[in-house]
Design an enzyme around this catalytic site. Structure first.
Site, PDB file in Angstrom:
ATOM      1  N   GLY A   1      45.065  42.716  37.254  1.00 17.57           N
ATOM      2  CA  GLY A   1      44.921  43.315  38.579  1.00 17.57           C
ATOM      3  C   GLY A   1      45.985  42.826  39.551  1.00 17.57           C
TER       4      GLY A   1
ATOM      5  N   GLY B   1      41.231  44.228  33.151  1.00 15.97           N
ATOM      6  CA  GLY B   1      40.323  44.201  32.014  1.00 15.97           C
ATOM      7  C   GLY B   1      39.142  43.257  32.159  1.00 15.97           C
ATOM      8  N   HIS B   2      39.415  42.037  32.669  1.00 20.08           N
ATOM      9  CA  HIS B   2      38.365  41.009  32.572  1.00 20.08           C
ATOM     10  C   HIS B   2      37.228  41.195  33.570  1.00 20.08           C
ATOM     11  CE1 HIS B   2      39.387  38.099  35.933  1.00 20.08           C
ATOM     12  NE2 HIS B   2      40.494  38.799  35.905  1.00 20.08           N
TER      13      HIS B   2
ATOM     14  N   ASN C   1      35.469  42.556  46.491  1.00 20.22           N
ATOM     15  CA  ASN C   1      35.022  41.601  45.487  1.00 20.22           C
ATOM     16  C   ASN C   1      34.050  40.564  46.037  1.00 20.22           C
ATOM     17  OD1 ASN C   1      37.769  41.233  46.659  1.00 20.22           O
ATOM     18  ND2 ASN C   1      37.529  39.165  45.861  1.00 20.22           N
TER      19      ASN C   1
ATOM     20  N   CYS D   1      35.756  25.164  50.792  1.00 20.28           N
ATOM     21  CA  CYS D   1      36.126  24.381  49.612  1.00 20.28           C
ATOM     22  C   CYS D   1      36.454  25.292  48.430  1.00 20.28           C
ATOM     23  CB  CYS D   1      34.993  23.451  49.221  1.00 20.28           C
ATOM     24  SG  CYS D   1      34.281  22.600  50.617  1.00 20.28           S
TER      25      CYS D   1
ATOM     26  N   GLN E   1      37.338  46.051  41.144  1.00 27.66           N
ATOM     27  CA  GLN E   1      35.886  45.849  41.101  1.00 27.66           C
ATOM     28  C   GLN E   1      35.129  47.158  40.860  1.00 27.66           C
ATOM     29  OE1 GLN E   1      34.074  43.012  41.237  1.00 27.66           O
ATOM     30  NE2 GLN E   1      35.824  41.663  41.548  1.00 27.66           N
TER      31      GLN E   1
HETATM   32  C1  LIG Z   1      39.924  39.984  40.251  1.00 25.29           C
HETATM   33  C2  LIG Z   1      40.567  40.858  41.261  1.00 25.29           C
HETATM   34  C3  LIG Z   1      41.957  41.029  41.302  1.00 25.29           C
HETATM   35  C4  LIG Z   1      42.888  40.273  40.393  1.00 25.29           C
HETATM   36  O1  LIG Z   1      42.810  40.706  39.076  1.00 25.29           O
HETATM   37  P1  LIG Z   1      43.394  39.750  37.906  1.00 25.29           P
HETATM   38  O2  LIG Z   1      43.297  40.582  36.681  1.00 25.29           O
HETATM   39  O3  LIG Z   1      42.496  38.565  37.867  1.00 25.29           O
HETATM   40  O4  LIG Z   1      44.794  39.426  38.272  1.00 25.29           O
HETATM   41  C5  LIG Z   1      42.489  41.876  42.247  1.00 25.29           C
HETATM   42  N1  LIG Z   1      41.693  42.548  43.100  1.00 25.29           N
HETATM   43  C6  LIG Z   1      40.355  42.419  43.088  1.00 25.29           C
HETATM   44  C7  LIG Z   1      39.533  43.209  44.041  1.00 25.29           C
HETATM   45  C8  LIG Z   1      39.746  41.568  42.174  1.00 25.29           C
HETATM   46  O5  LIG Z   1      38.418  41.428  42.184  1.00 25.29           O
END
Ligand SMILES: *Cc1c(COP(=O)(O)O)cnc(C)c1O
Length: 391
Positions: free
Chosen positions: A72, A201-202, A152, A326, A180
């Site tokens: 992302g 992907g994750h 997010n 934190c 998201q």
């Molecule tokens: C997790 C996230 C990203 C970053 O994605 P990665 O694959 O971890 O680099 C970007 N934008 C949003 C809204 C996210 O939740």
């Protein structure tokens, strides 16, 4: 009892079993470099093109409009920097919001140091962009509007189709960070008139380190990474075939099961939200109660520090997240919670619980049973709470 309850699915998700099974052969059997000519290379190429179609189908795009990236963050960087560079002769103004992911915000800050002007729109108390403000921010030199699909932290879903329609009418490119959203809520780049879209992907059951960017045919954009001719010279580097296969499979599964999962998670989420608000005084929901990601629960508790809550939850085997300072690694609490108008103290006392496919009602019940005592215990140690109780 040491339970293992994972409620931080907005941070990352486990790779789905079905996805893992699909991916494994691409490490030892079909390991060919997709750019080569022999048989195992062709296997890789074929798998990659199937995944490209799966990803395209998941968002209503054409396969040739999908480019694989390393996640992302890369897709966000590519959208902003790529359009900024390619469109700099037309204009130097970009519109985004104050609640974007840092992959957008920090890229915008970089662009500001390189001659671009960025408008960071405020959002309302639910976390939504106001259409009138967006329209007023548009200038003749505006080249790009980038508004995230769903947040997010607080889960708020933006009026994406309305933004798409406005951008189209004004002839400005519209990018959305849909990391998201894809696989969680319906996304359609045609219906919503989206020109560029980031996904990862994750966040939907595929491995980490793989993502994609959708670029509508005809959109002018420069590449971010130079080298070989992969991805039509838009993204050099030997393709991450296992990751790509995983992203394709995960996107296909998520979209096929979307309605069913969304319904189940929305019910669980609402049980969690209402349970917490009922059981714990001086608590408030952050984000929109309706236009909200199915798995997102974000609540602020006055008089306590989010970080201590996370530690006590962790001791019970519950993984969660907070908007406290934190956690973010800086002195300020979450920029998103501040943007929706929370005072610093309440932003510090926020708790984000994000549910996904593997969470159960028993887990929600367990959290509802344990959380009130945790909050109470922390409040009893807080001088602010003591003062308030005396009054
Ligand atoms: C997790 C996230 C990203 C970053 O994605 P990665 O694959 O971890 O680099 C970007 N934008 C949003 C809204 C996210 O939740």
């Amino acid at each position: 009892m040491k339970t293992k309850i994972y409620m931080d699915n907005a941070a990352t998700t486990p790779v789905r079993e079905e996805v893992l099974a699909e991916v494994l052969p691409y490490f030892r059997e079909h390991y060919g470099n997709a750019s080569s000519v022999y048989a195992i290379a062709k296997e890789s190429k074929k798998a990659m093109e199937q995944a490209r179609k799966q990803v395209a189908d998941a968002i209503g795009a054409k396969p040739e409009e999908i480019y694989f990236t390393a996640g992302g963050s890369e897709s966000d960087n590519m959208a902003l920097r790529g359009v900024a560079e390619a469109m700099s002769s037309k204009g130097n103004h970009i519109i985004t919001t104050k609640i974007e992911h840092h992959a957008i915000l920090h890229t915008c800050q970089y662009l500001e140091k390189h001659g671009f002007e960025v408008t960071y729109l405020d959002v309302d108390e639910m976390g939504k962009v106001r259409m009138e403000e967006l329209e007023k921010a548009i200038r003749p030199e505006t080249i790009l509007i980038s508004v995230m699909f769903a947040n997010n932290e607080i889960g708020t879903i933006q009026p994406i189709a309305q933004i798409g329609a406005l951008a189209k009418e004004k002839g400005i490119y519209f990018h959305t960070d849909a990391v998201q959203a894809v696989g969680h809520v319906p996304v359609n780049v045609e219906e919503m008139q989206i020109d560029l879209l980031s996904m990862s992907g994750h966040k939907l059951g595929a491995p980490k380190g793989i993502g994609a960017i959708y670029i509508r045919k005809g959109v002018k954009i420069s590449p971010l990474i130079f080298g070989g001719a992969q991805e039509k010279k838009m993204r050099a580097g030997t393709e991450n075939i296992p990751g790509i296969v995983g992203l394709g499979k995960a996107a296909e599964l998520a979209v096929a099961e979307l309605e069913q999962t969304r319904e189940r998670l929305t019910a669980l989420r609402d049980k969690l939200i209402h349970g917490i608000l009922e059981k714990i005084p001086y608590s408030r929901l952050n984000g929109d109660p309706v236009d909200r990601l199915p798995g997102n629960c974000n609540i602020s508790f006055a008089y306590i520090e989010g970080e201590s809550m996370l530690l006590l939850l962790d001791a019970l085997g519950i993984a969660a997240s907070s908007g406290s300072a934190c956690t973010s690694g800086s002195l300020d609490p979450s920029h998103v919670l501040l943007a929706i108008g929370l005072p610093h103290e309440e932003a510090h006392g926020s708790l984000r619980l994000t549910l996904d496919r593997e969470n159960t009602e028993e887990e929600v019940d367990f959290v509802l049973e344990k959380l009130p005592a945790i909050v109470q215990r922390l409040r009893e140690m807080s001088p602010l709470y003591e003062d308030m109780m005396k009054k």
